[in-house]
Design a protein around this motif. Structure first.
Motif, PDB file in Angstrom:
ATOM      1  N   THR A   1      33.278  21.290 -16.385  1.00 19.14           N
ATOM      2  CA  THR A   1      32.889  21.606 -15.009  1.00 19.14           C
ATOM      3  C   THR A   1      31.930  20.538 -14.476  1.00 19.14           C
ATOM      4  OG1 THR A   1      31.167  22.972 -15.997  1.00 19.14           O
ATOM      5  CG2 THR A   1      33.134  24.111 -15.212  1.00 19.14           C
ATOM      6  N   ASP A   2      31.517  19.600 -15.357  1.00 22.09           N
ATOM      7  CA  ASP A   2      30.554  18.568 -14.981  1.00 22.09           C
ATOM      8  C   ASP A   2      31.297  17.315 -14.520  1.00 22.09           C
ATOM      9  OD1 ASP A   2      28.637  16.531 -14.879  1.00 22.09           O
ATOM     10  OD2 ASP A   2      27.451  17.419 -16.495  1.00 22.09           O
ATOM     11  N   PRO A   3      31.137  16.945 -13.228  1.00 23.24           N
ATOM     12  CA  PRO A   3      31.879  15.796 -12.691  1.00 23.24           C
ATOM     13  C   PRO A   3      31.589  14.485 -13.433  1.00 23.24           C
ATOM     14  CG  PRO A   3      30.279  16.644 -11.074  1.00 23.24           C
ATOM     15  CD  PRO A   3      30.295  17.607 -12.225  1.00 23.24           C
ATOM     16  N   ARG A   4      30.456  14.410 -14.164  1.00 23.22           N
ATOM     17  CA  ARG A   4      30.142  13.191 -14.921  1.00 23.22           C
ATOM     18  C   ARG A   4      31.185  12.906 -15.996  1.00 23.22           C
ATOM     19  NH1 ARG A   4      24.882  13.674 -17.884  1.00 23.22           N
ATOM     20  NH2 ARG A   4      25.481  15.869 -17.926  1.00 23.22           N
ATOM     21  N   PHE A   5      31.896  13.965 -16.430  1.00 28.58           N
ATOM     22  CA  PHE A   5      32.825  13.799 -17.544  1.00 28.58           C
ATOM     23  C   PHE A   5      34.287  13.711 -17.102  1.00 28.58           C
ATOM     24  CE2 PHE A   5      29.222  16.349 -19.427  1.00 28.58           C
ATOM     25  CZ  PHE A   5      28.560  15.227 -19.880  1.00 28.58           C
TER      26      PHE A   5
END
Ligand code: MG
Length: 157
Positions: free
Chosen positions: A64-68
């Protein structure tokens, strides 16, 4: 000394690169997932986290983390190594096996081991990468996906 185990599988789909152990393998289909869906590296990350009882890949790198999104799993492995060091452990050796009906992975195993060893900062002789065929059995045998298992041995620094 402590050991850890990791397992992962992802679906094979059209229009994605196939990345295993940080190495792009020429193939018409690739693995579906939030990051580059590198099952081998994901299994290895879970084995390393497990060895130090540091939780799971899903907790540290949530989809859910856009960094990944689309990130190389080698970046996640790097962060895992940092967490492991912070917890006071270093790697002794790791071993792994990929289960894939296709493509034939034998010619790429050495490069995967060298790539992972370089990323982990250990000698290539401390990284085992093997491949096996599911012998046409089950979902993996129907070429619906690829799975990987890994174990890691770590020692207190
Ligand atoms: Mg995964």
């Amino acid at each position: 000394m402590r050991i850890g185990i990791g397992y992962d599988q992802h679906a094979l789909v059209e229009g994605r690169p196939l990345v295993l152990g940080g190495v792009e393998i020429p193939h018409p289909r690739g693995l579906q997932g939030y990051s580059d869906a590198d099952v081998l590296t994901h299994a290895l990350i879970d084995a390393l986290l497990g060895a130090a009882a540091l939780g799971t890949i899903g907790e540290h790198f949530p989809d859910t983390d856009p960094r990944f999104a689309g990130v190389s799993s080698l970046v996640l492995l790097d962060e895992t190594l940092r967490l492991l060091g912070e917890a006071g452990y270093r790697i002794v050796n790791v071993d792994s096996v990929i289960t894939a009906q296709e493509p034939r992975l034998q010619p790429h195993l050495g490069k995967m081991a060298r790539t992972l060893a370089a990323q982990l900062g250990v000698a290539s002789s401390c990284v085992g990468v093997k491949a096996t065929s599911p012998e046409a059995l089950g979902a993996l045998g129907r070429r619906e996906g690829i799975a990987a298992q890994a174990v890691a041995l770590v020692e207190a620094i």
